[in-house]
Scaffold this motif. Structure first.
Motif, PDB file in Angstrom:
ATOM      1  N   ARG A 234     -78.603 -35.762 -36.884  1.00 25.43           N
ATOM      2  CA  ARG A 234     -79.629 -36.571 -36.220  1.00 25.43           C
ATOM      3  C   ARG A 234     -80.287 -35.797 -35.079  1.00 25.43           C
ATOM      4  O   ARG A 234     -81.504 -35.835 -34.914  1.00 25.43           O
ATOM      5  CB  ARG A 234     -79.020 -37.873 -35.691  1.00 25.43           C
ATOM      6  N   ARG A 235     -79.473 -35.093 -34.304  1.00 22.67           N
ATOM      7  CA  ARG A 235     -80.026 -34.328 -33.185  1.00 22.67           C
ATOM      8  C   ARG A 235     -80.965 -33.234 -33.685  1.00 22.67           C
ATOM      9  O   ARG A 235     -82.040 -33.017 -33.107  1.00 22.67           O
ATOM     10  CB  ARG A 235     -78.892 -33.719 -32.364  1.00 22.67           C
ATOM     11  N   ILE A 236     -80.590 -32.580 -34.771  1.00 19.58           N
ATOM     12  CA  ILE A 236     -81.445 -31.525 -35.320  1.00 19.58           C
ATOM     13  C   ILE A 236     -82.761 -32.112 -35.807  1.00 19.58           C
ATOM     14  O   ILE A 236     -83.832 -31.543 -35.588  1.00 19.58           O
ATOM     15  CB  ILE A 236     -80.714 -30.780 -36.455  1.00 19.58           C
ATOM     16  N   VAL A 237     -82.704 -33.277 -36.438  1.00 19.11           N
ATOM     17  CA  VAL A 237     -83.924 -33.950 -36.909  1.00 19.11           C
ATOM     18  C   VAL A 237     -84.819 -34.322 -35.731  1.00 19.11           C
ATOM     19  O   VAL A 237     -86.044 -34.187 -35.796  1.00 19.11           O
ATOM     20  CB  VAL A 237     -83.567 -35.207 -37.733  1.00 19.11           C
ATOM     21  N   GLN A 238     -84.215 -34.798 -34.642  1.00 19.10           N
ATOM     22  CA  GLN A 238     -84.985 -35.181 -33.458  1.00 19.10           C
ATOM     23  C   GLN A 238     -85.739 -33.994 -32.867  1.00 19.10           C
ATOM     24  O   GLN A 238     -86.844 -34.154 -32.330  1.00 19.10           O
ATOM     25  CB  GLN A 238     -84.054 -35.779 -32.402  1.00 19.10           C
ATOM     26  N   PHE A 239     -85.150 -32.816 -32.945  1.00 27.32           N
ATOM     27  CA  PHE A 239     -85.785 -31.621 -32.390  1.00 27.32           C
ATOM     28  C   PHE A 239     -86.769 -30.981 -33.361  1.00 27.32           C
ATOM     29  O   PHE A 239     -87.640 -30.218 -32.949  1.00 27.32           O
ATOM     30  CB  PHE A 239     -84.706 -30.595 -32.005  1.00 27.32           C
ATOM     31  N   SER A 240     -86.636 -31.285 -34.626  1.00 27.91           N
ATOM     32  CA  SER A 240     -87.456 -30.633 -35.638  1.00 27.91           C
ATOM     33  C   SER A 240     -88.874 -31.196 -35.690  1.00 27.91           C
ATOM     34  O   SER A 240     -89.103 -32.375 -35.418  1.00 27.91           O
ATOM     35  CB  SER A 240     -86.795 -30.803 -37.010  1.00 27.91           C
ATOM     36  N   ASN A 241     -89.821 -30.352 -36.085  1.00 33.42           N
ATOM     37  CA  ASN A 241     -91.205 -30.810 -36.276  1.00 33.42           C
ATOM     38  C   ASN A 241     -91.342 -31.657 -37.531  1.00 33.42           C
ATOM     39  O   ASN A 241     -92.231 -32.498 -37.636  1.00 33.42           O
ATOM     40  CB  ASN A 241     -92.153 -29.621 -36.378  1.00 33.42           C
ATOM     41  N   GLY A 242     -90.489 -31.402 -38.509  1.00 25.17           N
ATOM     42  CA  GLY A 242     -90.525 -32.167 -39.746  1.00 25.17           C
ATOM     43  C   GLY A 242     -91.728 -31.873 -40.613  1.00 25.17           C
ATOM     44  O   GLY A 242     -92.113 -32.675 -41.450  1.00 25.17           O
ATOM     45  N   LYS A 243     -92.347 -30.702 -40.413  1.00 25.20           N
ATOM     46  CA  LYS A 243     -93.542 -30.359 -41.190  1.00 25.20           C
ATOM     47  C   LYS A 243     -93.334 -29.041 -41.921  1.00 25.20           C
ATOM     48  O   LYS A 243     -92.815 -28.082 -41.356  1.00 25.20           O
ATOM     49  CB  LYS A 243     -94.761 -30.244 -40.273  1.00 25.20           C
ATOM     50  N   ARG A 304     -77.806 -22.694 -29.726  1.00 28.05           N
ATOM     51  CA  ARG A 304     -78.940 -21.768 -29.731  1.00 28.05           C
ATOM     52  C   ARG A 304     -80.057 -22.272 -30.639  1.00 28.05           C
ATOM     53  O   ARG A 304     -81.247 -22.115 -30.332  1.00 28.05           O
ATOM     54  CB  ARG A 304     -78.468 -20.376 -30.161  1.00 28.05           C
ATOM     55  N   SER A 305     -79.681 -22.903 -31.736  1.00 23.77           N
ATOM     56  CA  SER A 305     -80.680 -23.437 -32.676  1.00 23.77           C
ATOM     57  C   SER A 305     -81.520 -24.534 -32.025  1.00 23.77           C
ATOM     58  O   SER A 305     -82.746 -24.570 -32.178  1.00 23.77           O
ATOM     59  CB  SER A 305     -79.989 -23.986 -33.933  1.00 23.77           C
ATOM     60  N   LEU A 306     -80.869 -25.426 -31.301  1.00 24.57           N
ATOM     61  CA  LEU A 306     -81.593 -26.500 -30.619  1.00 24.57           C
ATOM     62  C   LEU A 306     -82.486 -25.942 -29.515  1.00 24.57           C
ATOM     63  O   LEU A 306     -83.600 -26.429 -29.300  1.00 24.57           O
ATOM     64  CB  LEU A 306     -80.616 -27.523 -30.037  1.00 24.57           C
ATOM     65  N   GLY A 307     -81.997 -24.910 -28.819  1.00 24.92           N
ATOM     66  CA  GLY A 307     -82.812 -24.293 -27.780  1.00 24.92           C
ATOM     67  C   GLY A 307     -84.109 -23.741 -28.338  1.00 24.92           C
ATOM     68  O   GLY A 307     -85.182 -23.902 -27.746  1.00 24.92           O
ATOM     69  N   VAL A 308     -84.038 -23.106 -29.503  1.00 25.72           N
ATOM     70  CA  VAL A 308     -85.233 -22.542 -30.140  1.00 25.72           C
ATOM     71  C   VAL A 308     -86.110 -23.646 -30.722  1.00 25.72           C
ATOM     72  O   VAL A 308     -87.341 -23.612 -30.588  1.00 25.72           O
ATOM     73  CB  VAL A 308     -84.828 -21.532 -31.240  1.00 25.72           C
ATOM     74  N   LEU A 309     -85.508 -24.649 -31.349  1.00 26.50           N
ATOM     75  CA  LEU A 309     -86.278 -25.746 -31.946  1.00 26.50           C
ATOM     76  C   LEU A 309     -87.084 -26.531 -30.914  1.00 26.50           C
ATOM     77  O   LEU A 309     -88.124 -27.111 -31.233  1.00 26.50           O
ATOM     78  CB  LEU A 309     -85.341 -26.709 -32.677  1.00 26.50           C
ATOM     79  N   GLY A 310     -86.602 -26.560 -29.678  1.00 28.43           N
ATOM     80  CA  GLY A 310     -87.318 -27.291 -28.633  1.00 28.43           C
ATOM     81  C   GLY A 310     -88.584 -26.601 -28.177  1.00 28.43           C
ATOM     82  O   GLY A 310     -89.431 -27.212 -27.515  1.00 28.43           O
ATOM     83  N   ARG A 312     -92.252 -25.195 -28.177  1.00 31.21           N
ATOM     84  CA  ARG A 312     -93.489 -25.701 -28.788  1.00 31.21           C
ATOM     85  C   ARG A 312     -94.119 -24.719 -29.778  1.00 31.21           C
ATOM     86  O   ARG A 312     -94.962 -25.115 -30.593  1.00 31.21           O
ATOM     87  CB  ARG A 312     -94.507 -26.092 -27.716  1.00 31.21           C
ATOM     88  N   TYR A 313     -93.758 -23.456 -29.722  1.00 33.70           N
ATOM     89  CA  TYR A 313     -94.381 -22.461 -30.601  1.00 33.70           C
ATOM     90  C   TYR A 313     -93.631 -22.283 -31.918  1.00 33.70           C
ATOM     91  O   TYR A 313     -94.091 -21.557 -32.802  1.00 33.70           O
ATOM     92  CB  TYR A 313     -94.455 -21.112 -29.870  1.00 33.70           C
ATOM     93  N   VAL A 314     -92.491 -22.942 -32.052  1.00 33.64           N
ATOM     94  CA  VAL A 314     -91.642 -22.787 -33.230  1.00 33.64           C
ATOM     95  C   VAL A 314     -91.860 -23.937 -34.213  1.00 33.64           C
ATOM     96  O   VAL A 314     -91.837 -25.104 -33.829  1.00 33.64           O
ATOM     97  CB  VAL A 314     -90.158 -22.724 -32.817  1.00 33.64           C
ATOM     98  N   ASP A 315     -92.059 -23.600 -35.486  1.00 34.29           N
ATOM     99  CA  ASP A 315     -92.266 -24.619 -36.510  1.00 34.29           C
ATOM    100  C   ASP A 315     -90.995 -24.925 -37.295  1.00 34.29           C
ATOM    101  O   ASP A 315     -90.769 -26.056 -37.710  1.00 34.29           O
ATOM    102  CB  ASP A 315     -93.369 -24.173 -37.476  1.00 34.29           C
ATOM    103  N   GLU A 316     -90.163 -23.929 -37.514  1.00 33.45           N
ATOM    104  CA  GLU A 316     -88.945 -24.119 -38.296  1.00 33.45           C
ATOM    105  C   GLU A 316     -87.941 -23.025 -37.954  1.00 33.45           C
ATOM    106  O   GLU A 316     -88.328 -21.932 -37.520  1.00 33.45           O
ATOM    107  CB  GLU A 316     -89.290 -24.090 -39.791  1.00 33.45           C
ATOM    108  N   VAL A 317     -86.656 -23.320 -38.133  1.00 32.66           N
ATOM    109  CA  VAL A 317     -85.621 -22.314 -37.901  1.00 32.66           C
ATOM    110  C   VAL A 317     -84.708 -22.206 -39.121  1.00 32.66           C
ATOM    111  O   VAL A 317     -84.562 -23.157 -39.890  1.00 32.66           O
ATOM    112  CB  VAL A 317     -84.759 -22.637 -36.650  1.00 32.66           C
ATOM    113  N   ILE A 318     -84.118 -21.038 -39.288  1.00 29.24           N
ATOM    114  CA  ILE A 318     -83.047 -20.838 -40.258  1.00 29.24           C
ATOM    115  C   ILE A 318     -81.764 -20.725 -39.451  1.00 29.24           C
ATOM    116  O   ILE A 318     -81.587 -19.780 -38.670  1.00 29.24           O
ATOM    117  CB  ILE A 318     -83.257 -19.565 -41.101  1.00 29.24           C
ATOM    118  N   ILE A 319     -80.881 -21.688 -39.591  1.00 33.07           N
ATOM    119  CA  ILE A 319     -79.644 -21.724 -38.811  1.00 33.07           C
ATOM    120  C   ILE A 319     -78.606 -20.836 -39.502  1.00 33.07           C
ATOM    121  O   ILE A 319     -78.153 -21.144 -40.598  1.00 33.07           O
ATOM    122  CB  ILE A 319     -79.132 -23.165 -38.677  1.00 33.07           C
ATOM    123  N   GLY A 320     -78.260 -19.733 -38.846  1.00 32.03           N
ATOM    124  CA  GLY A 320     -77.356 -18.779 -39.456  1.00 32.03           C
ATOM    125  C   GLY A 320     -78.094 -17.844 -40.391  1.00 32.03           C
ATOM    126  O   GLY A 320     -77.671 -17.614 -41.529  1.00 32.03           O
TER     127      GLY A 320
END
Length: 414
Positions: A234-243, A304-310, A312-320
């Motif tokens: 849920r936390r990852i979804v909240q931080f994600s752009n979802g696009k 670290r993933s949540l820090g990057v997802l927050g 504004r210039y990041v659209d998506e992350v690959i975790i690991g």
């Protein structure tokens, strides 16, 4: 001009009874005259009435709610980001006050990051609309009036953890008294105090390892005990752009540890995003970081993933993300360009060990000049250089956090 079509006739009856009666009489006479003269068509009145100007009703525009939240935002972490995310959810526009260096020294102890660095981090968050530099630590009457009158703030926001002044009084007492205060839920498992503790502890562990020969795994387990972060989907979804990227989007890829997320990370991500339409960030797992940097990361992979997802210039992350960028990976994510900054804490890589050999052979690799020379190590060294001052600060802050957890009650929110 916009109209509200529902019940507009009845609005006319109530607001303009005489005019409405006259129109009805006219309609009756026209009905008789058309039957008498025949062939003369009269438009239906409902199409005429809105244009008459009598029943014009302006659609009321909803007032945009502006909320304010302040903080030191020293050693910016996902807990800060989540607090601002929650604050933004309570309004339409989020204004963030960054407390001055002098106020931090007076109320908490020496800050690790400069005002410029803290401003860059806060401005780089996707939920922030406006930033006020050098905000006071305490919400005074003068500053509160400035927020309400000049910045048009509707509510002042803070977490459920107490924010006390040196004299023991509540820094948000006036906002609460004015009825313009709202509370959010504190994010568990991280704080600036905790991160300073991790850095100081890692220094101690390094010394102990050299003296007693502790293994890497033993040192990692000791560091892990300091964090109580419980990652949820849920936390990852909240931080994600979802696009997802568009079919013809130019996708830019950049990877790294992104440990102890700092202003240098924000600036390099901003520059990378400007090279395309969609920025994909690969975040290496803890083992990869440890293997290629020679030491375990201060923040864990999900932190670290949540820090990057927050950002504004990041659209998506690959975790690991994998260390080596393969042809399959480039094809899978439709990557158009791979970039790497000039400032890196990884050991240099050339020849067969070069993780960027594939994108280089394809001609889609670019070295990006790092705007700042800040690194995770350089930030940590600021704390180590003032070891005694931060030990003293942390002892005081740790005591207050322990008290908070002992008296903690469930607070709704996310």
């Amino acid at each position: 001009m916009e109209y509200e079509t529902n019940n507009w006739i009845w609005d006319g009856v109530y607001n303009h009874p005489h005019v409405f009666g006259g129109l009805m009489l006219t309609a009756a006479l026209l009905g008789l005259s058309t039957s008498y003269f025949g062939g003369i068509s009269v438009p239906q009145l409902p199409y005429l009435w809105p244009d008459s100007g009598i029943f014009h009703k302006k659609k009321s525009e909803k007032k945009r709610i502006r909320v304010y939240m302040d903080g030191c935002f020293d050693l910016m972490h996902y807990g800060h980001a989540n607090a601002l995310r929650q604050a933004k959810a309570l309004g339409d526009e989020l204004v963030v006050g960054v407390v001055s260096d002098e106020e931090i020294v007076a109320n908490k102890g020496p800050p690790v990051l400069s005002m410029e660095e803290r401003l860059a981090l806060v401005s780089g968050l996707k939920w922030v609309d406006q930033v006020i530099a050098n905000a006071p630590y305490e919400i005074t009457e003068q500053f509160m009036n400035k927020l309400f009158n000049e910045h048009k703030i509707d509510y002042i926001i803070h977490g459920d953890d107490p924010c006390l002044l040196p004299d023991g009084t509540d820094a948000y007492a006036l906002a609460k008294k004015a009825g313009r205060y709202k509370q959010i839920k504190r994010t568990e498992g991280v704080s600036s105090t905790d991160i300073v503790g991790r850095i100081l502890s890692s220094l101690k562990e390094t010394n102990d390892t050299s003296s007693h020969g502790d293994t890497c795994e033993e040192s990692q387990s000791k560091s892990a005990q300091l964090s109580q972060f419980l990652p949820t989907s849920r936390r990852i979804v909240q931080f994600s752009n979802g696009k997802a990227p568009g079919p013809n989007a130019r996708i830019v890829y950049i990877d790294g540890a992104f440990d102890l997320f700092h202003a240098g990370h924000v600036e390099i991500l901003k520059n990378a995003r400007q090279l395309g339409d969609f920025l994909l960030v690969g975040i290496h797992n803890d083992y990869t970081v440890s293997e290629h940097r020679g030491k375990h990361p201060i923040m864990h992979l999900h932190e670290r993933s949540l820090g990057v997802l927050g950002c504004r210039y990041v659209d998506e992350v690959i975790i690991g993300a994998p260390w080596e960028i393969t042809m399959d990976m480039i094809t899978t994510f439709n990557i158009s360009l791979v970039v790497h900054g000039t400032v890196s804490e990884y050991n240099s890589f050339t020849g067969e060990s070069d993780p960027y050999s594939v994108p280089k052979s394809m001609g889609i690799f670019q070295v990006l000049e790092s705007p700042k020379d800040i690194t995770t190590t350089s930030v940590a060294q600021r704390i180590i250089a003032n070891h005694d001052a931060y030990l003293k600060r942390n002892a005081r802050k740790t005591a207050s956090e322990k008290k908070y957890y002992e008296q903690k009650k469930y607070v709704s929110g996310d």
